[in-house]
Design a protein around this motif. Structure first.
Motif, PDB file in Angstrom:
ATOM      1  N   GLN A   1     -10.898 -43.603  -0.389  1.00 44.09           N
ATOM      2  CA  GLN A   1     -12.276 -44.044  -0.124  1.00 44.09           C
ATOM      3  C   GLN A   1     -13.285 -43.225  -0.931  1.00 44.09           C
ATOM      4  OE1 GLN A   1     -11.672 -43.506   4.134  1.00 44.09           O
ATOM      5  NE2 GLN A   1     -12.339 -45.625   4.468  1.00 44.09           N
ATOM      6  N   ILE A   2     -13.066 -41.925  -1.005  1.00 42.00           N
ATOM      7  CA  ILE A   2     -13.981 -41.071  -1.772  1.00 42.00           C
ATOM      8  C   ILE A   2     -13.891 -41.414  -3.255  1.00 42.00           C
ATOM      9  CG2 ILE A   2     -14.547 -38.699  -2.419  1.00 42.00           C
ATOM     10  CD1 ILE A   2     -13.432 -37.839   0.353  1.00 42.00           C
ATOM     11  N   GLN A   3     -12.684 -41.604  -3.761  1.00 42.33           N
ATOM     12  CA  GLN A   3     -12.505 -41.983  -5.173  1.00 42.33           C
ATOM     13  C   GLN A   3     -13.173 -43.320  -5.461  1.00 42.33           C
ATOM     14  OE1 GLN A   3     -10.825 -40.192  -7.831  1.00 42.33           O
ATOM     15  NE2 GLN A   3     -11.987 -41.727  -8.950  1.00 42.33           N
ATOM     16  N   GLU A   4     -13.061 -44.266  -4.541  1.00 43.54           N
ATOM     17  CA  GLU A   4     -13.711 -45.570  -4.708  1.00 43.54           C
ATOM     18  C   GLU A   4     -15.229 -45.425  -4.763  1.00 43.54           C
ATOM     19  OE1 GLU A   4     -14.511 -49.552  -5.220  1.00 43.54           O
ATOM     20  OE2 GLU A   4     -12.639 -48.462  -5.522  1.00 43.54           O
ATOM     21  N   ASN A   5     -15.776 -44.548  -3.921  1.00 41.75           N
ATOM     22  CA  ASN A   5     -17.220 -44.300  -3.955  1.00 41.75           C
ATOM     23  C   ASN A   5     -17.633 -43.711  -5.301  1.00 41.75           C
ATOM     24  OD1 ASN A   5     -17.558 -45.288  -1.374  1.00 41.75           O
ATOM     25  ND2 ASN A   5     -17.556 -43.276  -0.404  1.00 41.75           N
ATOM     26  N   PHE A   6     -16.834 -42.771  -5.821  1.00 42.12           N
ATOM     27  CA  PHE A   6     -17.140 -42.200  -7.139  1.00 42.12           C
ATOM     28  C   PHE A   6     -17.079 -43.285  -8.219  1.00 42.12           C
ATOM     29  CE2 PHE A   6     -15.946 -40.392 -11.222  1.00 42.12           C
ATOM     30  CZ  PHE A   6     -16.955 -39.455 -11.397  1.00 42.12           C
ATOM     31  N   ASP A   7     -16.047 -44.108  -8.190  1.00 46.16           N
ATOM     32  CA  ASP A   7     -15.917 -45.178  -9.183  1.00 46.16           C
ATOM     33  C   ASP A   7     -17.100 -46.143  -9.114  1.00 46.16           C
ATOM     34  OD1 ASP A   7     -13.530 -44.005  -9.930  1.00 46.16           O
ATOM     35  OD2 ASP A   7     -12.277 -45.450  -8.831  1.00 46.16           O
ATOM     36  N   THR A   8     -17.561 -46.426  -7.900  1.00 44.77           N
ATOM     37  CA  THR A   8     -18.713 -47.319  -7.719  1.00 44.77           C
ATOM     38  C   THR A   8     -19.965 -46.730  -8.353  1.00 44.77           C
ATOM     39  OG1 THR A   8     -17.791 -48.225  -5.680  1.00 44.77           O
ATOM     40  CG2 THR A   8     -20.164 -48.472  -6.000  1.00 44.77           C
TER      41      THR A   8
ATOM     42  N   LEU B   1     -23.672 -36.360  -6.279  1.00 42.39           N
ATOM     43  CA  LEU B   1     -24.657 -36.581  -5.215  1.00 42.39           C
ATOM     44  C   LEU B   1     -24.643 -38.027  -4.726  1.00 42.39           C
ATOM     45  CD1 LEU B   1     -27.646 -34.465  -6.569  1.00 42.39           C
ATOM     46  CD2 LEU B   1     -26.360 -34.047  -4.446  1.00 42.39           C
ATOM     47  N   ALA B   2     -24.542 -38.967  -5.653  1.00 35.91           N
ATOM     48  CA  ALA B   2     -24.497 -40.380  -5.259  1.00 35.91           C
ATOM     49  C   ALA B   2     -23.195 -40.687  -4.514  1.00 35.91           C
ATOM     50  CB  ALA B   2     -24.647 -41.279  -6.481  1.00 35.91           C
ATOM     51  N   THR B   3     -22.094 -40.069  -4.932  1.00 34.77           N
ATOM     52  CA  THR B   3     -20.818 -40.236  -4.222  1.00 34.77           C
ATOM     53  C   THR B   3     -20.930 -39.665  -2.807  1.00 34.77           C
ATOM     54  OG1 THR B   3     -19.584 -40.096  -6.295  1.00 34.77           O
ATOM     55  CG2 THR B   3     -18.354 -39.680  -4.267  1.00 34.77           C
TER      56      THR B   3
ATOM     57  N   SER C   1     -31.295 -37.888  -0.908  1.00 34.00           N
ATOM     58  CA  SER C   1     -32.636 -37.348  -1.169  1.00 34.00           C
ATOM     59  C   SER C   1     -32.631 -36.471  -2.412  1.00 34.00           C
ATOM     60  CB  SER C   1     -33.122 -36.520   0.023  1.00 34.00           C
ATOM     61  OG  SER C   1     -33.230 -37.315   1.163  1.00 34.00           O
ATOM     62  N   GLN C   2     -31.606 -35.639  -2.526  1.00 39.33           N
ATOM     63  CA  GLN C   2     -31.504 -34.773  -3.700  1.00 39.33           C
ATOM     64  C   GLN C   2     -31.284 -35.602  -4.963  1.00 39.33           C
ATOM     65  OE1 GLN C   2     -28.733 -31.542  -3.236  1.00 39.33           O
ATOM     66  NE2 GLN C   2     -29.133 -30.751  -5.276  1.00 39.33           N
ATOM     67  N   PHE C   3     -30.455 -36.644  -4.864  1.00 38.18           N
ATOM     68  CA  PHE C   3     -30.250 -37.541  -6.002  1.00 38.18           C
ATOM     69  C   PHE C   3     -31.581 -38.166  -6.416  1.00 38.18           C
ATOM     70  CE2 PHE C   3     -29.949 -41.769  -7.695  1.00 38.18           C
ATOM     71  CZ  PHE C   3     -29.045 -41.632  -8.730  1.00 38.18           C
ATOM     72  N   TRP C   4     -32.340 -38.644  -5.440  1.00 34.26           N
ATOM     73  CA  TRP C   4     -33.597 -39.337  -5.718  1.00 34.26           C
ATOM     74  C   TRP C   4     -34.576 -38.418  -6.460  1.00 34.26           C
ATOM     75  CZ3 TRP C   4     -34.720 -44.139  -6.188  1.00 34.26           C
ATOM     76  CH2 TRP C   4     -36.045 -44.565  -6.182  1.00 34.26           C
ATOM     77  N   ILE C   5     -34.670 -37.182  -6.029  1.00 34.59           N
ATOM     78  CA  ILE C   5     -35.558 -36.225  -6.693  1.00 34.59           C
ATOM     79  C   ILE C   5     -35.027 -35.877  -8.084  1.00 34.59           C
ATOM     80  CG2 ILE C   5     -36.449 -33.861  -6.617  1.00 34.59           C
ATOM     81  CD1 ILE C   5     -37.773 -35.839  -4.636  1.00 34.59           C
ATOM     82  N   MET C   6     -33.723 -35.625  -8.183  1.00 31.44           N
ATOM     83  CA  MET C   6     -33.141 -35.210  -9.458  1.00 31.44           C
ATOM     84  C   MET C   6     -33.185 -36.312 -10.521  1.00 31.44           C
ATOM     85  SD  MET C   6     -29.539 -33.275  -9.766  1.00 31.44           S
ATOM     86  CE  MET C   6     -28.975 -32.713 -11.353  1.00 31.44           C
TER      87      MET C   6
END
Length: 142
Positions: free
Chosen positions: A31-38, A67-69, A118-123
């Motif tokens: 599931q984590i790998q799928e989130n990264f791939d997405t 961060l997005a993952t 939130s950190q992704f959005w700022i970065m």
């Protein structure tokens, strides 16, 4: 520039809450790998990506991808039906309400649901124009 390779052990060390969920069996490596791939598809993880990645000095793309993952993974760990943060809760006859942090766009509100988001959005703000993330280097507005 290089392509970011996902490392589960590094990812779990950066995000202890996800590590705990992983150890408890609440989320799997798949599931984590799928989130990264997405998110790699969303943001781009190739040499031509607009997000720089030139290790060991420039790690912007890797940080944004992780961060997005983390954001997608944390959303997946929320109980079914929970959108956003808990605004109020009661115990007698059980009642809970949820609220999104207020932002000037629906996209921002989606990202602001988790600390990682939130950190992704700022970065990523320096790469956005008009409240959008443009993935291509060759953006054409029409």
């Amino acid at each position: 520039m290089a392509v970011v390779t996902f490392s589960l052990s590094e990812f779990l060390s950066l995000f202890p809450a996800i590590n705990t969920a992983y150890v408890n069996g609440d989320i799997t490596e798949t599931q984590i790998q799928e989130n990264f791939d997405t998110v790699a598809e969303w943001l781009g993880n190739e040499n031509g990506s607009m997000f720089p990645y030139n290790p060991p000095k420039v790690l912007t793309r890797k940080r944004l991808l992780y961060l997005a993952t983390c954001h997608l993974t944390m959303l997946a760990l929320n109980p079914a039906g929970q959108q956003g943060r808990i605004a109020s809760a009661s115990q007698g006859s059980v009642s809970t309400s949820f609220d999104l942090l207020r932002a000037n766009s629906l996209t921002a509100q989606w990202w602001l649901q988790t600390p990682c988001g939130s950190q992704f959005w700022i970065m990523s703000q320096s790469y956005r124009k008009g409240g959008r993330v443009y993935i291509s280097k060759h953006f054409h507005p029409y």
